[in-house]
Design an enzyme around this catalytic site. Structure first.
Site, PDB file in Angstrom:
ATOM      1  N   ASP A   7      34.898  43.844  33.495  1.00 23.39           N
ATOM      2  CA  ASP A   7      35.927  43.457  32.541  1.00 23.39           C
ATOM      3  C   ASP A   7      35.325  43.688  31.153  1.00 23.39           C
ATOM      4  O   ASP A   7      34.123  43.929  31.012  1.00 23.39           O
ATOM      5  CB  ASP A   7      36.299  41.989  32.779  1.00 23.39           C
ATOM      6  CG  ASP A   7      37.617  41.630  32.104  1.00 23.39           C
ATOM      7  OD1 ASP A   7      38.208  42.495  31.445  1.00 23.39           O
ATOM      8  OD2 ASP A   7      38.044  40.475  32.234  1.00 23.39           O
ATOM      9  N   ASP A  49      41.620  45.650  25.865  1.00 21.35           N
ATOM     10  CA  ASP A  49      43.018  45.431  25.498  1.00 21.35           C
ATOM     11  C   ASP A  49      43.185  44.094  24.790  1.00 21.35           C
ATOM     12  O   ASP A  49      42.215  43.341  24.640  1.00 21.35           O
ATOM     13  CB  ASP A  49      43.893  45.483  26.752  1.00 21.35           C
ATOM     14  CG  ASP A  49      43.475  44.435  27.756  1.00 21.35           C
ATOM     15  OD1 ASP A  49      42.259  44.291  28.006  1.00 21.35           O
ATOM     16  OD2 ASP A  49      44.347  43.728  28.296  1.00 21.35           O
ATOM     17  N   CYS A 103      38.329  23.696  58.568  1.00 18.18           N
ATOM     18  CA  CYS A 103      37.840  25.069  58.467  1.00 18.18           C
ATOM     19  C   CYS A 103      36.811  25.295  59.566  1.00 18.18           C
ATOM     20  O   CYS A 103      36.157  24.354  60.008  1.00 18.18           O
ATOM     21  CB  CYS A 103      37.189  25.234  57.088  1.00 18.18           C
ATOM     22  SG  CYS A 103      36.412  26.827  56.817  1.00 18.18           S
ATOM     23  N   CYS A 149      34.552  28.015  59.131  1.00 17.80           N
ATOM     24  CA  CYS A 149      33.623  29.026  58.616  1.00 17.80           C
ATOM     25  C   CYS A 149      32.208  28.636  59.029  1.00 17.80           C
ATOM     26  O   CYS A 149      31.929  27.483  59.352  1.00 17.80           O
ATOM     27  CB  CYS A 149      33.754  29.184  57.096  1.00 17.80           C
ATOM     28  SG  CYS A 149      32.889  27.971  56.107  1.00 17.80           S
ATOM     29  N   CYS A 202      31.124  25.430  57.486  1.00 17.58           N
ATOM     30  CA  CYS A 202      31.826  24.199  57.878  1.00 17.58           C
ATOM     31  C   CYS A 202      31.654  23.863  59.360  1.00 17.58           C
ATOM     32  O   CYS A 202      31.840  22.711  59.756  1.00 17.58           O
ATOM     33  CB  CYS A 202      33.314  24.321  57.551  1.00 17.58           C
ATOM     34  SG  CYS A 202      33.619  24.351  55.772  1.00 17.58           S
TER      35      CYS A 202
END
Lengths: 541, 541
Positions: free
Chosen positions: B87, B122, B274, B276, B279
């Site tokens: 960015d 921008d 969760c 994952c 977790c």
């Protein structure tokens, strides 16, 4: 008491069920153990996945392994050091018409193998049966239930009394009442398998709620055969505490991948939409080249992880008081689930009776299905039975909801305060202000900080059923409260003319004056002038 | 072409974006790398989580590290061997008013560090700005964009041209058209951060769709600052291909636990909803006693897993042609998301233009939001512009939808076939049969196996908007087709009298005969007799 309820939301609860092999937390899923083809060893279910209990079939054990489980004890036989539940062969009666053991033999076997939770040998009703056939199964189940209490010899096993009746709800009600009057520790809804196979979750919802109304609310309810995570949330919300899943293993054998949102065949998958420890390191491509047995184990384990995650989501939702939101989201994964959710409104008073209506957090209102929420029923009942407007109130000034809440602090209300100042204290006292809003209907200004009148967020634009509901509530309110006139500020962009027409009709029927002012596209100054004129006219009558 | 589209659904697509450091698959999330406080090392993001690309801020790099990233090259500086995006400091312009580097300096820096994807400097529009202020940002962004093409020296970097305009949709349209006319490789929707912070996803949806209509459809669109998994689905459906997330790390620092359904503070959690890898082996209780830094890393990694899983769900949905279902489910996690979904109907023709309307699987219809689906728009447009009933058709026999599909094979149609036999071949030829059904409106019998007229499932009971839509479609159909009379079989249990009244009105306006027969609570024999009488009357006129 073997069952202690820790947290509640809707009819769902987090509970502790004490068994002789330890206390287990509900809502709970028992993975079904089939000792002859078991893709994941029972002890691994506990150690790796955290399953505190498993279920197996006493009838099949007796038939295949005879005395071995008796000699070793069920826990050693399965090699599982958590809690065990046994089914009785009732499902086999449904499928094959009969089984070769009597209830006496099955009950003795369940006691002898030392299971922690056991089921009597009931007679399942099934799905495509006439009322007469269903009556027979209910009567026979009740007869066996009464017999059972003469057969049992141990006091340390929790016994399950199934409720039968199938889709015949009057029979379910009768069965629930009868079974509930006997000293079972747990109840079950008998054989919903075919109802689920036919995706008639709407019928299932009615069956569960009917059963719940008959059995003692403090006993846990098991939903036999419900093993897919898409439906755990609604089943818990309707009051089911226990589930069993053979599906995790059956689906795995057929190459089917469960998620909380539906099922895939692995051949159709380019991605595993999951982060479970198995899926985190595998892709469908790498899986497909593995041996069939490895694939089956992978899928069985994945399916179990998915079930666990959904149960944890449900538990956290109960704890947060947001189970409705979770159910509503999940109901949008299959039309049959949303059809089921739509049935709840027929039972909203029952829901309200047993569900907390004051919570620590606000709620989201999406659609008219949400009108069955206990918070809404609770408010509306109380408003109409306990509320009276201030004694000075002569005219009702009915204002549309604002985006900001509480309403009386919203920026739009500056105009209204200005209006009251212009009217002067004497006249202002005669004006009682209330807001019409989704989903609650009419909210008197002085109540608008009471939970959850400011602690909710409703989706805009509103759906027509919700607008219709607010209109109906407005009619009720006007009819019942002792105003001598009503002045309404309408915002047709949000409400069209539905609420205005309803209010006008209610006033006409009651024989009191009604006037409406439109909020759209006019200046504040003009709006105040119009409202002032309307109020002065009302108050001078 | 650097971007190749592999699969499409709605405006979402799975694409391959070729960068000089490798090809990356979209929809893609760039984790934001903040080299000074980075909870998860960049290379670990790739190796463990599978992130193929990361984003960092060239302005901040230049300010803090000056020449070091230039000397080492960005990839080595970050220690990341995937693709990098930078960015430009535009967000800092929005927050601080200005930055101390010119576009020329930033562009040169981005080229010199050798990033793979880079953003021009921008001028973001922001949220609470007047139209005049917004116009200035759009004009200045366009001026800088044109200047930029004189500044760039390398050809191997993909350049991003942001679209500005904020909530001023006419400006967004103008900006998209201008930026889209320049040879950028990628576009971005500028600074939607504040729109999202204010939960105005409905406004954001309009902004995205307006931008999409202006830029070349074959270029990828980046949604800056959209890092929460609850909104990935709708953003992808609206045509966003790229996202970046600083949220995973910022939330982690604040003790916030993301899920695809919302956010929790870890102190509020009893369960991790969760599976994952983090977790699966942790509970909120065990986490809370760990050092703060460990907690932060745990949360950052969990948050990333959740983002990955949601992106995989989205990709699999695109591949399955079921992205709408996924979006609709996810929209029921927050009212602001459902409000956004409701906006899509304003753009349904645009959606239909770029979305596949023939798919390998059927679809689920839940609610009137689904009326914006391209399959429905597609069918209705074609029916009204391309279809004519058989030339022998004199009277239209309009039947209610059946639960089974295709309609003409449903068991209920046995009665109708019997009726036609009774009428005899000559009269039967003059009767044209069509079904009115949700969500399609009128479906002529001979088309009912065309996709997706039998390949969908609609929730019952229907919502009022859907019924109203079917009624509207029925009016359109009757008005346009050359029947000389209409006989309708109504099923008031499902449709009340909405469709019947609409059909009657259309016939009256057109000056043709109309007759209705009620299906409820009468015998098949009676029904056939009633229909026969009605048809004979129509055909004798």
């Amino acid at each position: 008491m073997s069952f202690e309820i820790k947290e509640k939301d809707l009819l769902g609860r987090i509970g502790k069920l004490k068994t002789k092999s330890g206390t287990i937390e509900t809502p709970l899923l028992f993975p079904v153990i089939n000792p002859s083809v078991q893709p994941v060893p029972p002890q691994r279910l506990k150690d790796v996945f955290g399953f505190e209990a498993v279920i197996t079939n006493a009838y099949i054990l007796k038939k295949r392994y005879q005395n071995k489980p008796v000699e070793e004890g069920l826990h050693k036989f399965l090699n599982f050091n958590g809690a065990t539940m046994t089914d009785s062969g009732a499902y086999q009666i449904l499928v094959y018409g009969d089984v070769e053991y009597s209830q006496k033999e099955i009950v003795a076997y369940e006691e002898n193998i030392g299971t922690d939770i056991a089921t009597i040998l009931d007679i399942p009703t099934g799905w495509r049966v006439t009322k007469e056939q269903a009556e027979v199964t209910v009567a026979e189940t009740h007869k066996r239930a009464k017999e059972f209490f003469n057969l049992k010899t141990r006091e340390d096993i929790l016994w399950v009394g199934p409720v039968q009746g199938g889709k015949h709800l009057d029979l379910v009600a009768a069965s629930a009442k009868e079974m509930g009057s006997l000293p079972f520790n747990i109840h079950a809804l008998g054989s919903p398998t075919e109802v689920m196979e036919n995706y008639r979750y709407d019928v299932l919802a009615e069956m569960i709620l009917t059963a719940k109304k008959g059995i003692p609310i403090e006993r846990p309810l098991h939903l036999f055969g419900a093993g897919h995570p898409t439906m755990f949330a609604i089943a818990v919300a309707l009051g089911c505490d226990l589930f069993d899943s053979a599906a995790y293993a059956l689906y795995a054998r057929e190459g089917r991948y469960m998620t909380e949102n539906g099922t895939w065949r692995i051949q159709e998958m380019d991605y595993f939409p999951c982060t479970c420890p198995r899926c985190a390191t595998e892709t469908p491509k790498t899986l497909m080249i593995k041996p069939a047995k490895d694939r089956e184990i992978f899928l069985a384990e994945h399916n179990l992880w998915v079930c666990i995650a959904e149960l944890k989501r449900i538990k956290q939702s109960i704890r947060d008081g947001r189970l409705w939101e979770h159910v509503e989201m999940r109901a949008h994964t299959h039309p049959a689930l949303l059809s089921a959710l739509k049935r709840i409104k027929n039972h909203k008073d029952f829901l309200e009776m047993y569900s907390p209506s004051i919570k620590s957090s606000g709620f989201f209102y999406f659609d008219h299905e949400g009108l069955a929420r206990p918070e809404i029923t609770h408010y509306q009942n109380r408003l109409l039975t306990r509320y009276t407007p201030p004694t000075t109130a002569k005219t009702l000034l009915l204002l549309p909801q604002t985006r900001n809440k509480p309403f009386h602090k919203a920026p739009e209300m500056k105009k209204i305060r200005q209006l009251l100042r212009i009217l002067g204290p004497e006249l202002a006292d005669k004006v009682h202000i209330a807001v019409f809003c989704a989903p609650f209907g009419v909210v008197p200004f002085e109540l608008d900080e009471v939970y959850p009148l400011s602690q909710h967020e409703a989706v805009l634009p509103l759906d027509l059923e919700t607008i219709g509901h607010v209109a109906d509530q407005t009619i009720e309110y006007i009819k019942q409260m002792p105003y001598s006139s009503v002045t309404m500020l309408n915002n047709p962009k949000v409400w069209s003319n539905y609420v205005e027409s309803a209010a006008r009709k209610a006033c006409t029927e009651k024989g009191i004056a009604f006037d409406a002012v439109e909020a759209n596209e006019i200046s504040s100054r003009q709006l105040i002038a119009n409202l002032k004129a309307a109020l002065l006219k009302q108050l001078s009558n």
